[in-house]
Design an enzyme around this catalytic site. Structure first.
Site, mmCIF file in Angstrom:
data_model
loop_
_atom_site.group_PDB
_atom_site.id
_atom_site.type_symbol
_atom_site.label_atom_id
_atom_site.label_comp_id
_atom_site.label_asym_id
_atom_site.label_seq_id
_atom_site.Cartn_x
_atom_site.Cartn_y
_atom_site.Cartn_z
ATOM 1 N N LYS A 143 0.793 -1.134 -0.081
ATOM 2 C CA LYS A 143 0.120 -0.034 0.051
ATOM 3 C C LYS A 143 0.815 1.225 -0.085
ATOM 4 O O LYS A 143 0.594 2.312 -0.945
ATOM 5 C CB LYS A 143 -0.962 -0.127 1.033
ATOM 6 C CG LYS A 143 -2.050 0.783 1.372
ATOM 7 C CD LYS A 143 -2.831 0.668 2.418
ATOM 8 C CE LYS A 143 -4.061 -0.045 2.455
ATOM 9 N NZ LYS A 143 -4.969 -0.020 3.440
ATOM 10 N N CYS A 193 -18.672 0.126 8.876
ATOM 11 C CA CYS A 193 -19.051 0.736 10.299
ATOM 12 C C CYS A 193 -20.285 -0.019 10.972
ATOM 13 O O CYS A 193 -20.500 -0.524 11.956
ATOM 14 C CB CYS A 193 -19.166 2.058 10.066
ATOM 15 S SG CYS A 193 -17.610 2.827 9.790
HETATM 16 N N1 LIG Z 1 -14.257 3.466 6.803
HETATM 17 C C1 LIG Z 1 -15.173 4.476 7.266
HETATM 18 O O1 LIG Z 1 -15.990 4.838 6.628
HETATM 19 C C2 LIG Z 1 -15.000 5.086 8.691
HETATM 20 C C3 LIG Z 1 -15.647 6.165 9.000
HETATM 21 C C4 LIG Z 1 -15.347 6.510 10.400
HETATM 22 C C5 LIG Z 1 -14.674 5.671 11.430
HETATM 23 N N2 LIG Z 1 -14.107 4.557 10.903
HETATM 24 C C6 LIG Z 1 -13.257 3.962 11.780
HETATM 25 O O2 LIG Z 1 -11.739 4.131 11.733
HETATM 26 C C7 LIG Z 1 -11.039 2.853 11.900
HETATM 27 C C8 LIG Z 1 -10.338 2.590 10.593
HETATM 28 O O3 LIG Z 1 -11.261 2.115 9.444
HETATM 29 P P1 LIG Z 1 -10.597 2.163 7.932
HETATM 30 O O4 LIG Z 1 -12.113 1.920 7.267
HETATM 31 O O5 LIG Z 1 -10.013 3.182 7.478
HETATM 32 O O6 LIG Z 1 -9.795 0.852 8.097
HETATM 33 P P2 LIG Z 1 -8.862 0.352 6.835
HETATM 34 O O7 LIG Z 1 -9.250 -1.316 7.089
HETATM 35 O O8 LIG Z 1 -9.286 0.688 5.633
HETATM 36 O O9 LIG Z 1 -7.593 0.889 7.235
HETATM 37 C C9 LIG Z 1 -6.822 0.312 8.268
HETATM 38 C C10 LIG Z 1 -5.351 0.348 8.021
HETATM 39 O O10 LIG Z 1 -4.401 0.163 9.179
HETATM 40 C C11 LIG Z 1 -3.388 -0.537 8.941
HETATM 41 N N3 LIG Z 1 -2.942 -1.359 10.149
HETATM 42 C C12 LIG Z 1 -3.250 -2.084 10.748
HETATM 43 N N4 LIG Z 1 -2.535 -2.385 11.856
HETATM 44 C C13 LIG Z 1 -1.262 -1.348 11.620
HETATM 45 C C14 LIG Z 1 -0.056 -1.236 12.369
HETATM 46 N N5 LIG Z 1 0.338 -1.850 13.639
HETATM 47 N N6 LIG Z 1 0.647 -0.288 11.874
HETATM 48 C C15 LIG Z 1 0.442 0.352 10.866
HETATM 49 N N7 LIG Z 1 -0.623 -0.056 9.934
HETATM 50 C C16 LIG Z 1 -1.410 -0.637 10.597
HETATM 51 C C17 LIG Z 1 -4.003 -1.571 7.811
HETATM 52 O O11 LIG Z 1 -2.974 -2.145 7.151
HETATM 53 C C18 LIG Z 1 -4.866 -0.661 7.192
HETATM 54 O O12 LIG Z 1 -4.428 -0.061 5.977
HETATM 55 C C19 LIG Z 1 -11.991 1.892 12.213
HETATM 56 O O13 LIG Z 1 -12.107 1.847 13.514
HETATM 57 C C20 LIG Z 1 -13.449 2.348 11.735
HETATM 58 O O14 LIG Z 1 -14.541 1.896 12.478
HETATM 59 C C21 LIG Z 1 -14.155 4.272 9.417
#
Ligand SMILES: NC(=O)c1ccc[n+]([C@@H]2O[C@H](COP(=O)([O-])OP(=O)(O)OC[C@H]3O[C@@H](n4cnc5c(N)ncnc54)[C@H](O)[C@@H]3O)[C@@H](O)[C@H]2O)c1
Length: 432
Positions: free
Chosen positions: A35, A263
């Protein structure tokens, strides 16, 4: 200000690039090297309108950078946003916080000066307390402050939502952090965003309570749609009539398939699980979860009925497979339940999605991706409009479907029933 976003997914990347665009120095970190390599080459790994342009602009002017080196990135930054995933645990319904706590442990050994550590990920009540405990093992409490700053952006509208949020919620009682964060968010506040400063636990709960409420609204109108179908009432009239009441509001009152996405399904489960832990019963949210689960099966049964229960060798087209329009996110999309179930019963499925083919269907028998809407409709017996993309809003079915026996099942109520029926097709929709 120097910011570090840990987790470069939908939330970390969008908020990181927007903060950079507002003039901050931002480093986006991810453990996924593929990524990060892609992003360095200017390729954005997710579909989000306007994101590529903003990433390119800010990477070129050096306000935005990408790295896999978490420790160095944390050392070089003042404010650390944790944006990793918080999925549902494999067994049970509580949130799996292992990604959050792993990151907290890594941050712990990189605190070289005062840092504000923020959970932007959606985390259950008391997670901030746990992070504080982890960090305190190796660090003096004066060296850091743990804050909850939940994110409310919606996929598909993420940039606009981030820049023009209804509200910014900051949960902390640390004066220094509050002053710094208010200044960080001042460009959004000056554009009209409300700024709510509250306790850390309250901020954590505001996010879950908001998502549970929105999921409830969707589920409520979906159940009303079921009643409309039995009584000959048009659910669209009900949505408009209810929505005109300012106490209710019209948003999230459109009947359709079960809610999905990254979510609502996980957050409704997590909030009930947290409440159970504190011996408080969120019975309304529990029944929303149950109703939503039943909904996918209910719509699937409707498909069986529409096809006269003869599914074998029926050619079914899915228009859109993501959980909603303007995103490539497949997490908890109702198509993940419907397509395999129809394939199991012997249907031959073609699907078109503006964001391309999906790995989720690559190993499912007789499921094929079509590159265009036109190809996906060829020889079809039943067309299911599953996702509300603009691309599907003015399809000339009369020209594209030669066989007038084709049935159209519009799960998003995009079309006017009489208009499609007048073209000679059998047409079904939701709650009307
Ligand atoms: N997607 C949405 O629309 C949205 C909206 C509001 C809140 N959220 C919340 O935000 C959070 C993230 O959601 P998302 O959709 O962006 O998730 P996602 O899966 O798209 O992204 C998470 C990223 O974190 C990385 N990651 C995991 N462990 C890691 C580490 N130790 N070091 C570095 N990187 C690491 C993963 O590789 C991944 O790229 C969740 O808690 C979700 O509920 C999401």
């Amino acid at each position: 200000m120097k910011l570090c976003m840990i987790g470069t997914g939908y939330v970390g990347l969008v908020s990181g690039v927007c903060f950079a665009d507002l003039g901050n120095d931002v480093i986006c970190v991810d453990k996924d090297t593929k990524k990060i390599d892609q992003l360095i080459k200017g390729k954005v790994p997710i579909y989000e309108p306007g994101l590529t342009e903003l990433v390119t602009k800010n990477y070129k002017n050096k306000r935005l950078n990408f790295s896999t080196n978490l420790k160095k990135s944390v050392k070089d930054s003042d404010i650390i946003f944790i944006c990793v995933g918080t999925p549902t645990k494999k067994h049970g319904s509580s949130a799996d916080l292992s990604q959050i706590y792993n990151v907290a442990k890594e941050i712990s050994s990189s605190i070289n000066k005062f840092k504000i550590i923020i959970t932007k990920s959606t985390v259950p009540l008391t997670t901030g307390d746990e992070i504080e405990k982890i960090l305190s093992k190796k660090n003096n409490k004066k060296k850091f402050s743990v804050v909850s700053n939940p994110e409310f952006l919606r996929e598909g509208e993420a940039i606009r939502d981030f820049i023009y949020p209804d509200r910014v919620v900051v949960g902390s009682n640390n004066k220094k952090s509050n002053r710094i964060l208010k200044s960080l968010y001042s460009p959004l506040i000056s554009k009209g965003a409300s700024y709510l400063q509250t306790s850390r636990r309250a901020a954590e709960l505001i996010k879950y309570a908001s998502n549970a409420f929105l999921a409830t609204k969707i589920t409520f109108i979906n159940e009303i749609a079921n009643l409309c179908e039995k009584t000959g009432v048009n659910v669209e009239d009900i949505s408009i009539g209810m929505g005109l009441d300012k106490r209710i509001g019209s948003r999230f009152l459109r009947a359709g398939p079960a809610y999905g996405g990254s979510c609502f399904p996980k957050d409704t489960k997590a909030i009930t699980s947290t409440a159970d832990k504190f011996k408080s019963n969120l019975s309304v949210v529990k029944s929303v979860i149950k109703s939503n689960k039943n909904r996918s099966n209910l719509l699937l049964n409707r498909v069986y009925e529409i096809l006269g229960k003869r599914i074998k060798n029926k050619k079914i087209t899915f228009l859109g497979v993501t959980f909603k329009a303007n995103t490539d996110d497949m997490r908890d999309s109702s198509s993940l339940l419907m397509i395999p179930a129809l394939s199991k019963k012997g249907a031959i499925i073609k699907y078109f999605d503006p964001t391309g083919s999906k790995k989720e269907f690559s190993n499912i028998k007789n499921v094929y991706y079509s590159k265009t809407i036109k190809y996906s409709l060829e020889d079809s017996d039943l067309v299911i409009i599953h996702t509300e993309w603009n691309d599907f809003k003015s399809i000339n079915f009369k020209n594209l479907l030669k066989n007038k026996k084709v049935i159209i099942y519009d799960m998003r109520n995009i079309y006017t029933p009489t208009k499609i029926k007048n073209q000679g097709f059998k047409y079904y929709s939701i709650g009307r």
